[in-house]
Structure formats: structure tokens, C-alpha cells
Design an enzyme around this catalytic site. Structure first.
Site, mmCIF file in Angstrom:
data_model
loop_
_atom_site.group_PDB
_atom_site.id
_atom_site.type_symbol
_atom_site.label_atom_id
_atom_site.label_comp_id
_atom_site.label_asym_id
_atom_site.label_seq_id
_atom_site.Cartn_x
_atom_site.Cartn_y
_atom_site.Cartn_z
ATOM 1 N N ASP A 30 -23.691 48.612 -19.168
ATOM 2 C CA ASP A 30 -22.770 48.836 -18.058
ATOM 3 C C ASP A 30 -23.135 50.114 -17.310
ATOM 4 O OD1 ASP A 30 -20.637 48.591 -16.368
ATOM 5 O OD2 ASP A 30 -19.088 48.877 -17.869
ATOM 6 N N ASP A 31 -23.438 49.983 -16.022
ATOM 7 C CA ASP A 31 -23.789 51.131 -15.172
ATOM 8 C C ASP A 31 -25.015 51.885 -15.690
ATOM 9 O OD1 ASP A 31 -21.531 50.401 -13.802
ATOM 10 O OD2 ASP A 31 -20.534 52.341 -13.925
ATOM 11 N N CYS A 70 -19.524 45.637 -11.110
ATOM 12 C CA CYS A 70 -19.421 44.960 -12.406
ATOM 13 C C CYS A 70 -19.068 43.472 -12.394
ATOM 14 C CB CYS A 70 -18.394 45.687 -13.277
ATOM 15 S SG CYS A 70 -18.742 47.432 -13.546
ATOM 16 N N ARG A 74 -21.457 40.011 -13.570
ATOM 17 C CA ARG A 74 -21.171 39.285 -14.808
ATOM 18 C C ARG A 74 -20.982 37.798 -14.539
ATOM 19 N NH1 ARG A 74 -19.812 43.431 -18.501
ATOM 20 N NH2 ARG A 74 -20.249 45.338 -17.334
ATOM 21 N N LYS A 124 -16.996 44.149 -22.980
ATOM 22 C CA LYS A 124 -16.335 44.192 -21.675
ATOM 23 C C LYS A 124 -16.479 42.849 -20.957
ATOM 24 C CE LYS A 124 -16.736 46.401 -17.150
ATOM 25 N NZ LYS A 124 -17.394 47.460 -16.369
ATOM 26 N N HIS A 126 -14.361 41.546 -18.066
ATOM 27 C CA HIS A 126 -14.218 41.904 -16.650
ATOM 28 C C HIS A 126 -14.351 40.717 -15.699
ATOM 29 C CE1 HIS A 126 -14.490 45.650 -13.851
ATOM 30 N NE2 HIS A 126 -13.309 45.040 -13.816
ATOM 31 N N SER A 151 -12.901 47.102 -17.369
ATOM 32 C CA SER A 151 -13.512 48.421 -17.558
ATOM 33 C C SER A 151 -12.577 49.346 -18.320
ATOM 34 C CB SER A 151 -13.855 49.053 -16.204
ATOM 35 O OG SER A 151 -14.983 48.453 -15.629
ATOM 36 N N HIS A 230 -20.807 53.149 -19.033
ATOM 37 C CA HIS A 230 -19.817 53.355 -17.967
ATOM 38 C C HIS A 230 -18.978 54.604 -18.248
ATOM 39 C CE1 HIS A 230 -16.484 52.490 -15.218
ATOM 40 N NE2 HIS A 230 -17.130 51.429 -14.750
ATOM 41 N N ASP A 282 -25.748 45.602 -15.749
ATOM 42 C CA ASP A 282 -25.024 44.892 -14.692
ATOM 43 C C ASP A 282 -25.265 45.443 -13.300
ATOM 44 O OD1 ASP A 282 -23.620 47.270 -15.085
ATOM 45 O OD2 ASP A 282 -21.641 46.335 -15.043
ATOM 46 N N ASN A 283 -25.488 46.730 -13.189
ATOM 47 C CA ASN A 283 -25.757 47.358 -11.888
ATOM 48 C C ASN A 283 -26.272 48.765 -12.133
ATOM 49 O OD1 ASN A 283 -22.335 47.218 -11.981
ATOM 50 N ND2 ASN A 283 -23.258 49.242 -11.941
ATOM 51 N N LYS A 303 -25.251 52.704 -7.897
ATOM 52 C CA LYS A 303 -24.150 51.754 -7.918
ATOM 53 C C LYS A 303 -23.455 51.669 -6.558
ATOM 54 C CE LYS A 303 -19.898 50.689 -10.523
ATOM 55 N NZ LYS A 303 -19.061 51.055 -11.675
#
Length: 500
Positions: A30-31, A70, A74, A124, A126, A151, A230, A282-283, A303
């Protein structure tokens, strides 16, 4: 044995020759930025297990998510479809969101279930909760789920501990909503969640799931969308203070420890030679958090933006005995995971338009990608503007650019939210092989070769957008505070009384 012969035997084995089917493990960070892992060049990140996975597997240099935030990314991974088709836009889901990933969308888990797969999601989600948990993983093809359904900053964190012995979480996160819950299947197990024990709970859940599936001789699919890295970062006692990179590095190390635990379990249970392991993010990094926000390496911005720093991700594929160690510069995407898994499992694809391509040639033959182009949608896509950018081969054309608050604090004026929406005609053209940082637009003057590429890109863009039917926006359905998960639903006053 010749690699091509091995590949032929592999495909024969898992499509028809034997009853045994391959297992699949997806780690989805994540991130996490392109420059955050040690094996992608970060000098102080401590990621020995991911480094080993990269050394023994295939490391991608040109792998993309479909969104710079996010929830949409996903949705695309699990369905093999751009988020605009499923309606997971604009932005992300919140604790009380009315919408979610539509139940008529088909996930990887749902195509594997008819083949006898055990399926589990941990971490996560989301992709919405909805009324009576109608959008949770257990309603989307997963047998089991353990995790925070959104998140972990979407709840107050000022009075929680993120690092032992009693280090408060950095920042205040969201206020006015319920504290972050830990959900098992469809029931709240803990609220607020204990960050210091959360990753261990996830790791234990994952290893138990693998062990049980192997004992039952049942093929399995484990989807592990991590909270790391994240904001706000957190870590238990096994990782806190152990990296040179501070809180972000400790959180990354904790994720790396889980990767190591899962790989050790695959080895111990004897299924390592029958399991495809994929790792990506994810990003891009949330640069506004500065040293606590991740690193995009030499890529531009992060991001929230459609520059490469927002959507080009670290990615590793590992399958002991079948994927030769190396590095590939072929273009690929999270969209491609769905059709690749379906191909290897012999699963039937859903009767809808997919945007992914089978990656087996890349993985097992060190071959070419079937992906001709990559499309870039912003956080808030709409039919009026369509795609913000298109990559074809080594060239990327930006038709529109815009900064994002997520990428604030950098000296590059194109990155923060103050960089307003701009249309480009002709588009900004970059050669990503020579200029991966997207710093030097190519002049079209006296460059008939680049002009020809741009015409190809315009044609591909028009053809793609002609096929794009925007699904009803699920996120625009808004929120209802009564849908926020509360372990004591009849308590008062909410949200502060939701503790258990």
C-alpha cells in the site's frame, strides 16, 4: 532442461495432464513507491525477503497499477478491468460508503472457486462494506477474511499506539468516524484495532490458511493486500527500531517479515514448487508525508498523479523451478494478473470485456508482453476528458496533467495540488527509456518518427475509449454514518462508543 520445454510441461501439467492445480499468492503493498525496496535501489531499506524473492524470481521494471489511489487499483487487480468499467471511482471508499465493488463484477476468487480452490483475503480490502456487509470479501468469492476493510487512517489514531513501547501514531488521521475495526469474515473481532499486533495476526492467519490448504491437498488462492506502508506507519516489537530508515523503514521491514513467513510456510508444507507468488503495490508513494511517505525513485511525482511515480510500481514474480531469475523490461499491469491466473488454473473467464493480458510468455519464456499500451486515468475520471495519458512502447503521451495533494512537498512544481489541470495539444511526449523521470518533453518539430508514434497513440486512445462504458459511480453514492462498522451497534453516543 530447455526453458521452453519446461514451460510446455508446466502448461500441460496444470491445464489437463494432472489433477493438481497451482496455488497463487498475491502480496499487494500500500502506497509503496518504485524506489522504496532495496532491490529497486533504496540504500537504507531493509527488505531481505523481498530482495531474495527478486533475486530468485523475475523483477519487473515497467509494471503499472491502473490508478494513483487505493480503491480503484484494487478493483482492477481483482477483476482484470479498468475501474471505470466497474464504477469504482472517483477517489476511494470510506467507512460509511453506501457503494462498493458491484457484486456482478467477477473477482479472481470467484473464477477459482468452481475449480475447488480455497480462497482467503487478509489485510486491507477497501472495496466497500455496505449494508449488512454486502460488499465484504466473503461476498466476493473469498471463503475467509481477516482485516481492516478500508485504510487504517480512516479513523481517529491520535490516541493509539503505532510503535512500542508507547509511541503515538504520527498525525491525527480522520476524526468524527468510528475507530478502526478488525473484521473476521463478517464480524468485528476488535475495535479499535491493536496496531502493534495487527501484522502478526495477518501473518499467522496467512500461514494457517496455507498450512490447512496444503494438509487438505486443496489448491489455494491467498490475496494479501497489506496496510504497509500507508500512513500512519506502524510496527510491532519485531520490526520497530530495527531499520535505518525510521518509522517508514520499520513498517516496510514488518511487511518483509510477513513475506518471509509466508515463503517459509510454502517451503515447509511442500507446496513451494506448485505456487506462483506475485508482489506489487497499489499506487505510488504519498510524498506529502515526506520521509514518512515513501519514495518514487527516479520517477516523477507520486500518489494521486498520472505521472509514472503515481502508477509505476515495483513488481516481482516467483515460482520455484519454473520462473527463471532475471529482470524484464516488458510492460505489464495489475490488470494482467486476472487472466494469467485464470490461464494457469484452467479457469473460465467471465463474459465481460477484460483489460488484462495473459503474462505467461513473460513469466515462463522470458518473452514479449501481449500488452501494447497502458492507459492512465486520474483519480476522478470522467467521460468528457477520458484518458489523461497513454503509453505505447517506450513513449508516453500526456493529454492532460494535474498535480495532487498526495504528492505535495516535492520541489517539482508539477506534482502538488497547486499544479492545476492543464490540457496539452499536442500532448506532452516522453521517451521513458531515455527519460524515465518525464523531465524532457520531446519536440515534434522535425521528428516525423515521433509524430508517427503520436498518431498511433491517438488511434489506440480513440479505439479504447470507444469501448469504454463507464459504470455507475459507486463512490458517488455517498456515505451513511449508520453504515460505519460498530461492534456495539446499539450504543450511544456514536461514534465514540464503538469499542469492544
Amino acid at each position: 532442461m530447455d526453458c521452453r520445454l519446461i514451460t510446455c510441461l508446466l502448461l500441460c501439467t496444470f491445464s489437463s495432464c494432472l489433477s493438481s492445480k497451482p496455488n497463487f499468492v498475491i502480496f499487494f503493498a500500500d502506497d509503496l513507491g518504485f524506489g522504496d525496496l532495496s532491490c529497486y535501489g533504496h540504500p537504507t531499506s531493509l527488505t531481505p525477503n523481498l530482495d531474495l524473492l527478486a533475486a530468485k524470481g523475475l523483477r519487473f521494471t515497467d509494471f503499472y497499477s491502473t490508478s494513483p489511489v487505493c480503491s480503484p487499483s484494487r478493483a482492477s487487480l481483482l477483476t482484470g478491468r479498468y475501474q471505470t468499467r466497474s464504477g469504482v471511482y472517483p477517489g476511494v471508499f470510506y467507512p460509511g460508503s453506501i457503494g462498493g465493488l458491484p457484486l456482478n463484477e467477477t473477482t479472481i476468487a470467484e473464477v477459482l472457486k468452481p475449480l475447488g480452490y480455497a480462497t482467503a483475503a487478509v489485510g486491507k480490502w477497501h472495496l466497500g462494506i455496505g449494508s449488512n456487509g454486502m460488499f465484504l470479501p466473503t461476498k466476493q468469492g473469498f471463503d475467509e477474511y481477516l482485516g481492516v476493510p478500508y485504510s487504517h487512517d480512516q479513523g481517529p489514531c491520535h490516541n493509539l499506539t503505532c510503535f512500542p513501547p508507547d509511541v503515538k501514531c504520527y498525525g491525527v488521521c480522520d476524526v468524527g468516524v468510528v475507530t478502526v475495526p478488525l473484521i473476521h469474515n463478517e464480524n468485528i473481532k476488535q475495535q479499535p484495532v491493536n496496531f502493534l499486533e495487527l501484522e502478526k495476526a495477518y501473518s499467522d492467519f496467512a500461514t494457517r490458511f496455507i498450512t490447512t490448504s496444503a494438509k487438505n491437498k486443496q489448491p489455494f488462492f491467498l490475496y494479501y493486500p497489506a496496510h504497509h506502508t500507508h500512513y500512519p506507519q506502524y510496527a510491532g516489537s519485531d520490526a520497530a527500531g530495527r531499520s535505518l530508515r525510521g518509522p517508514f523503514g520499520d513498517a516496510l521491514l514488518e511487511l518483509d517479515n510477513t513475506v518471509g513467513n509466508v515463503m517459509a510456510t510454502l517451503q515447509k508444507t511442500g507446496v513451494i514448487n506448485n505456487t506462483l507468488v506475485l508482489f506489487t503495490s497499489d499506487n505510488g508513494p504519498e510524498l506529502m508525508r515526506m520521509s514518512r511517505g515513501g519514495n518514487s525513485g527516479l520517477l516523477k511525482c507520486g500518489k494521486g498523479t498520472t505521472y509514472d511515480g503515481g502508477m509505476r510500481e515495483p513488481a516481482i514474480a516467483y515460482w520455484q523451478g519454473f520462473i527463471e531469475p532475471g529482470v524484464t523490461h516488458e510492460m505489464a499491469s495489475t490488470l494482467d494478473i486476472f487472466p494469467t491466473i485464470a490461464s494457469l488454473a484452467g479457469a473460465k473467464l467471465p463474459p465481460v470485456m477484460l483489460d488484462g493480458f495473459d503474462m505467461t510468455d513473460i513469466l515462463f519464456k522470458q518473452g514479449k508482453s501481449k500488452r501494447e499500451a497502458m492507459m492512465f486515468y486520474p483519480i476522478d475520471p470522467n467521460e468528457k476528458y477520458g484518458l489523461f495519458a497513454v503509453r505505447l512502447g517506450k513513449f508516453k503521451a500526456h493529454f492532460y496533467t494535474q498535480g495532487a495533494s498526495h504528492s505535495a512537498s516535492t520541489p517539482d512544481h508539477d506534482c502538488p495540488g497547486s499544479a492545476s489541470f492543464v490540457g496539452h495539444d499536442p500532448p506532452l511526449m516522453f521517451n521513458l527509456e531515455a527519460d524515465p523521470s518525464e523531465r524532457y518533453p520531446i519536440s515534434l518539430k522535425d521528428r516525423p518518427d515521433v509524430q508517427a508514434v503520436l498518431e498511433q497513440i491517438r488511434t489506440i486512445k480513440a479505439q479504447f475509449e470507444a469501448t469504454m462504458v463507464f459504470g455507475e459511480s459507486q463512490i458517488s453514492k455517498g456515505s451513511n454514518p449508520n453504515l460505519e462498522p460498530c461492534c456495539n451497534p446499539d450504543c450511544s453516543p456514536k461514534p465514540s462508543c464503538c469499542h469492544c
